[in-house]
Design an enzyme around this catalytic site. Structure first.
Site, mmCIF file in Angstrom:
data_model
loop_
_atom_site.group_PDB
_atom_site.id
_atom_site.type_symbol
_atom_site.label_atom_id
_atom_site.label_comp_id
_atom_site.label_asym_id
_atom_site.label_seq_id
_atom_site.Cartn_x
_atom_site.Cartn_y
_atom_site.Cartn_z
ATOM 1 N N LYS A 36 0.808 -1.231 0.000
ATOM 2 C CA LYS A 36 0.000 0.000 0.000
ATOM 3 C C LYS A 36 0.835 1.272 0.000
ATOM 4 O O LYS A 36 0.361 2.338 -0.351
ATOM 5 C CB LYS A 36 -0.983 -0.003 1.167
ATOM 6 C CG LYS A 36 -0.350 0.086 2.534
ATOM 7 C CD LYS A 36 -1.418 0.106 3.606
ATOM 8 C CE LYS A 36 -0.790 0.205 4.977
ATOM 9 N NZ LYS A 36 -1.758 0.172 6.054
ATOM 10 N N GLU A 204 11.719 3.944 31.731
ATOM 11 C CA GLU A 204 11.235 2.574 31.498
ATOM 12 C C GLU A 204 10.386 2.161 32.693
ATOM 13 O O GLU A 204 10.803 2.303 33.837
ATOM 14 C CB GLU A 204 12.440 1.628 31.308
ATOM 15 C CG GLU A 204 12.112 0.149 31.302
ATOM 16 C CD GLU A 204 11.114 -0.271 30.235
ATOM 17 O OE1 GLU A 204 11.343 -0.006 29.056
ATOM 18 O OE2 GLU A 204 10.066 -0.877 30.603
ATOM 19 N N GLY A 272 6.657 -0.221 22.129
ATOM 20 C CA GLY A 272 6.288 -1.475 21.486
ATOM 21 C C GLY A 272 5.551 -1.251 20.177
ATOM 22 O O GLY A 272 5.276 -0.119 19.788
ATOM 23 N N ALA A 321 13.277 -8.412 11.939
ATOM 24 C CA ALA A 321 13.300 -8.561 10.489
ATOM 25 C C ALA A 321 13.732 -9.976 10.071
ATOM 26 O O ALA A 321 13.127 -10.578 9.170
ATOM 27 C CB ALA A 321 14.247 -7.528 9.890
ATOM 28 N N HIS A 446 43.766 -14.058 16.209
ATOM 29 C CA HIS A 446 44.261 -13.022 17.123
ATOM 30 C C HIS A 446 44.853 -11.856 16.345
ATOM 31 O O HIS A 446 45.565 -12.088 15.376
ATOM 32 C CB HIS A 446 45.332 -13.627 18.030
ATOM 33 C CG HIS A 446 45.933 -12.637 18.977
ATOM 34 N ND1 HIS A 446 45.251 -12.157 20.075
ATOM 35 C CD2 HIS A 446 47.149 -12.021 18.971
ATOM 36 C CE1 HIS A 446 46.025 -11.298 20.719
ATOM 37 N NE2 HIS A 446 47.176 -11.190 20.068
#
Ligand SMILES: Cc1cc2nc3c(=O)[nH]c(=O)nc-3n(C[C@H](O)[C@H](O)[C@H](O)COP(=O)(O)OP(=O)(O)OC[C@H]3O[C@@H](n4cnc5c(N)ncnc54)[C@H](O)[C@@H]3O)c2cc1C
Length: 467
Positions: A36, A204, A272, A321, A446
């Site tokens: 859309k 929070e 959210g 995702a 390393h």
């Protein structure tokens, strides 16, 4: 009866929908994709993963310049040109959106512009400016994604009260920003704007930041944020929010019960995402919902034969995702009659691209204990990793949770430099069902950051070398 025109109609062009459509094309299914929005790519590409990571990258580059003197580099008159930063971010998004278009064409997927609605019986109505048409398909994948949840009586206004969409369109860096919600989206925006120079406060409601992560990870991110002078208030409740002459004012009840008045130029609401399942005609099918999310079986099928759901609309899997993409692959394989391995919820990596970065997979320590497992935990700090010191980012650690019975890797939790990249080794190890003992034998080059992952596997038996 004539053959139905399509083998598959996919609704939505986010990472779930476009990947599923391409895979269907690769399998030779006659496929259409309905979107859309004028541009392809969905939340992830247009207003989610990609633009945020583009900004996070630039914030990291800017921060490097700000502290370049420590590395013996003197940058006189370094200046942040935020409109240019935004332009670069927008160019990345456009490039990839065009890329999706090209990939769909190559896979011979028909792109249909308009808003789709299920009519039942394999029919889909597509409404667009040029009118409505009814399409018919043997199978339908619902990949309509999600949008930002807002707080009651609060609407984004593109100026001061923002969701992930409006904040990405800002053309200047705000002087101050309050972020409500310390999930991945909230803390990433906090990390972006703090590094660009904004005074940031994160509120929070739950007792800890990034609440889905292992508790030690939350604690470390909160510690690092405070060190970076991001104000973090957990267990805090925003009671009233109102616009002022110059910004936004909030009355907040902090965790010790005190009321405080906070003001900022902008407010980001990151509490959210709600699934886009409201107006897509699911009532015309037998698909069942749980609090707005679509219930599916192991092959992503809804209770309506031939109708599948993937991605952010699905109940029970995280809104990510790569989850959307994987679920798309499972649905299409099932439609095409190919082997489809159901998603394993314990092997889904979660990444948060803050500084330090977070990458995790599998059970947290608390979840493993709650399952009654007898566990051993190994932990290795990036302070003991030479590459981290070279990069000047040695906050954080790698934590491995092991089941003692067979040495099974139950979970790996990383917070540190590029933690979101380093988690790849743990995901591959768990997918291959490698034990901790096997991973202790793997040779880690390393000096690399991922040596810290090898050290953490050794740390489970108290055998790490550099810490
Ligand atoms: C700020 C932010 C940052 C994020 N960062 C990350 C990250 O770093 N990593 C990660 O894994 N996830 C991230 N996410 C989550 C990720 O964006 C989503 O999980 C993902 O986009 C879900 O994909 P999807 O295909 O299910 O739906 P979406 O990407 O939401 O796409 C759905 C598409 O369907 C279209 N659509 C809806 N209804 C209709 C209809 N009726 N007809 C036609 N088309 C319709 C929409 O226009 C949209 O294009 C982030 C999210 C946000 C908001």
């Amino acid at each position: 009866m004539g053959k139905v025109p399509y083998d598959l109609i996919v609704i939505g062009s986010g990472p779930g929908g476009y990947s599923a459509a391409i895979r269907a094309g690769q399998y030779g299914l006659k496929t259409a994709l309905v979107e859309k929005q004028p541009r392809l790519g969905g939340t992830c590409l247009l207003v989610g993963c990609i633009p945020t990571k583009a900004l996070l990258h630039t914030a990291g580059v800017w921060e490097r310049f700000a502290h370049a003197e420590q590395e013996g580099i003197h940058c006189e008159n370094a200046r942040l040109d935020y409109p240019k930063v935004k332009e670069r971010k927008d160019a990345i998004v456009s490039k990839h959106s065009k890329g999706v278009e090209m990939l769909l064409k190559r896979a011979k997927v028909e792109r249909i512009a308009g808003c789709a609605r299920l009519l039942g019986g394999g029919k889909v109505e597509v409404a667009s400016e040029s009118g409505a048409q009814i399409l018919e398909s043997a199978n339908i994948i619902v990949a309509t994604g999600s949008e930002a949840r807002m707080l009651p009586d609060l609407e984004p206004d593109a100026e001061r009260i923002l969701s992930n969409v409006e904040i990405l369109n800002l053309t200047s860096v705000p002087r101050s920003l309050i972020v409500i919600g310390a999930g991945a989206v909230g803390v990433e925006f906090a990390s972006i704007f703090k590094r660009f120079g904004t005074e940031v406060t994160v509120l929070e409601m739950l007792p800890r930041v990034v609440p889905v992560e292992d508790e030690d990870i939350s604690r470390e991110l909160e510690r690092c944020f405070r060190k970076q002078k991001i104000r973090v208030e957990t267990g805090a409740r925003a009671a009233s929010i109102r616009k002022t002459g110059s910004g936004v004012a909030l009355t907040v009840t902090t965790k010790d019960g005190k009321q405080e008045e906070l003001e900022a130029e902008r407010l980001l609401v990151a509490v959210g995402r709600k699934p886009n399942t409201g107006n897509i005609g699911l009532e015309n099918t037998r698909a069942r919902l749980d609090r707005g999310f679509i219930l599916v079986d192991a092959h992503q099928q809804t209770a309506e034969p031939g109708v599948y759901a993937i991605g952010d609309v699905v109940a029970g899997t995280p809104q990510l995702a790569h989850v959307a993409t994987r679920e798309g692959m499972i649905a299409v394989a099932h439609i095409a009659g190919k082997a489809a391995v159901p998603i394993n919820r314990n092997r889904i990596p979660g990444c948060t691209y803050t500084e330090p970065g977070i990458g995790s997979v599998g059970l947290t320590e608390a979840q493993a204990r709650a399952e009654g497992r007898t566990i051993k935990v190994g932990r290795f700090p990036f302070a003991g990793n030479s590459r981290a010191t070279i990069l000047g980012h040695h906050e954080g650690f790698v934590k491995v949770v092991m089941d003692q019975q067979y040495g099974e890797i139950l979970g790996v939790h990383i917070i540190g430099p590029e933690g979101y990249e380093l988690i790849a080794e743990a995901v591959a190890a768990m997918e291959a069902e490698a034990t901790v003992d096997v991973m202790m034998q793997a040779i880690h080059a390393h000096p690399t950051l991922y040596e810290a992952v090898g050290e953490a596997f050794n740390a489970v038996y108290g055998l790490s070398i550099n810490a």
